[in-house]
Write a protein that holds these residues in place. Structure first.
Motif: not given
Length: 221
Positions: A13-15, A55-56, A85-86, A197-202
Motif C-alpha cells: 500500500d505504501e509503495l 523513499e527513506l 522499485i522504490n 526507470q519505469t521499464k526497470n520497475i516493470s
C-alpha cells in the motif's frame, strides 16, 4: 493474516502511494512545461522532499521486514523488488524535479512550435501511461500490464534519438533563445530516462510475480 502478511500488505500500500505521488509529479511537470506555469514548477520542487522522505521510509520498512521476519520465496522476492522499485521511483521524482528547474530557468514560455517539434507533450503522455501501467501491474499482480511498458519505452527511445537532429534543424531555421533549445533537449533526455526507470520497475514487478529476471534472459538463450 500472519504478522508478516500484514506488514507486506502495508508495504505494498505504501509503495502504491509512492507510485501515485511520483506519477502526479510527472503530470505536473507536463502542465508546468506546456503552460509555462512557474508556480506549479515550484510546487514540484517542494513535493520532491515528500518523495525523498517516502523513499527513506519504504527502505527502512523493507529492512525491518528482512531483519524481523526473514521472509522466503515470493515474500522475499516482493521485498527485494520493492527496494528496487522504490529506488527507481525516487529517480523518476528527481527527473521531474529537473524538468521543473528547466521551466524556471527560462524567462518566457517555450514556443509551441518547439515543444511540438520535440514531441514533448507526446513523450510526457507516454511516460504517464507507462507509470499507470506499472501501477495496474503492481496493484493487480498483472504481468500483461507490466509488459505493455516495453513497447512504450521503445517509442520514447525513438523520439529521444531524433532530438539532436531536431535541435540542429530548429537552430538553423529559427532565431530563438539558445537556452530554449538546450533546456528542451535536456527535458527530452529526462523524459527518456523516466521511461527507462519505469521499464526497470516493470522488470521488477515481473520478477516478483514470475521469479524471472528479464535483463538476464539473453544469457540463457
Amino acid at each position: 493474516m500472519s504478522h508478516l502478511d500484514t506488514e507486506l500488505k502495508y508495504l505494498k500500500d505504501e509503495l502504491l502511494v509512492m507510485f501515485k505521488l511520483v506519477q502526479l509529479q510527472v503530470a505536473k511537470c507536463k502542465s508546468a512545461l506546456m503552460n509555462f506555469d512557474t508556480d506549479l514548477a515550484k510546487e514540484i520542487l517542494v513535493n520532491e522532499k515528500r518523495v525523498n522522505a517516502m523513499e527513506l521510509k519504504i527502505d527502512r520498512d523493507c529492512e525491518n521486514i528482512l531483519a524481523l521476519f526473514n521472509p522466503v520465496a515470493i515474500d522475499l522476492r516482493f521485498v527485494l523488488a520493492t527496494l528496487k522499485i522504490n529506488s527507481n521511483l525516487e529517480r523518476i521524482g528527481d527527473n521531474a524535479e529537473g524538468i521543473a528547474r528547466y521551466v524556471m530557468d527560462v524567462h518566457e514560455a517555450f514556443p509551441t512550435e518547439f515543444t511540438t517539434a520535440y514531441a514533448i507533450g507526446e513523450m510526457a503522455d507516454i511516460a504517464l501511461s507507462m507509470l499507470e501501467d506499472a501501477i495496474i501491474a503492481l496493484e493487480n499482480e498483472d504481468t500483461t500490464a507490466a509488459r505493455k511498458i516495453f513497447l512504450k519505452d521503445d517509442a520514447l527511445d525513438t523520439i529521444n534519438k531524433r532530438a539532436t537532429r531536431t535541435t540542429m534543424e530548429l537552430m538553423l531555421k529559427k532565431n530563438a533563445m539558445p537556452l530554449h533549445f538546450l533546456n528542451l533537449l535536456s527535458i527530452v533526455r529526462k523524459l527518456e530516462r523516466v521511461g527507462d526507470q519505469t521499464k526497470n520497475i516493470s522488470e521488477e514487478i515481473i520478477f516478483y510475480i514470475e521469479a524471472k529476471v528479464l535483463r538476464h534472459a539473453q544469457n540463457t538463450d
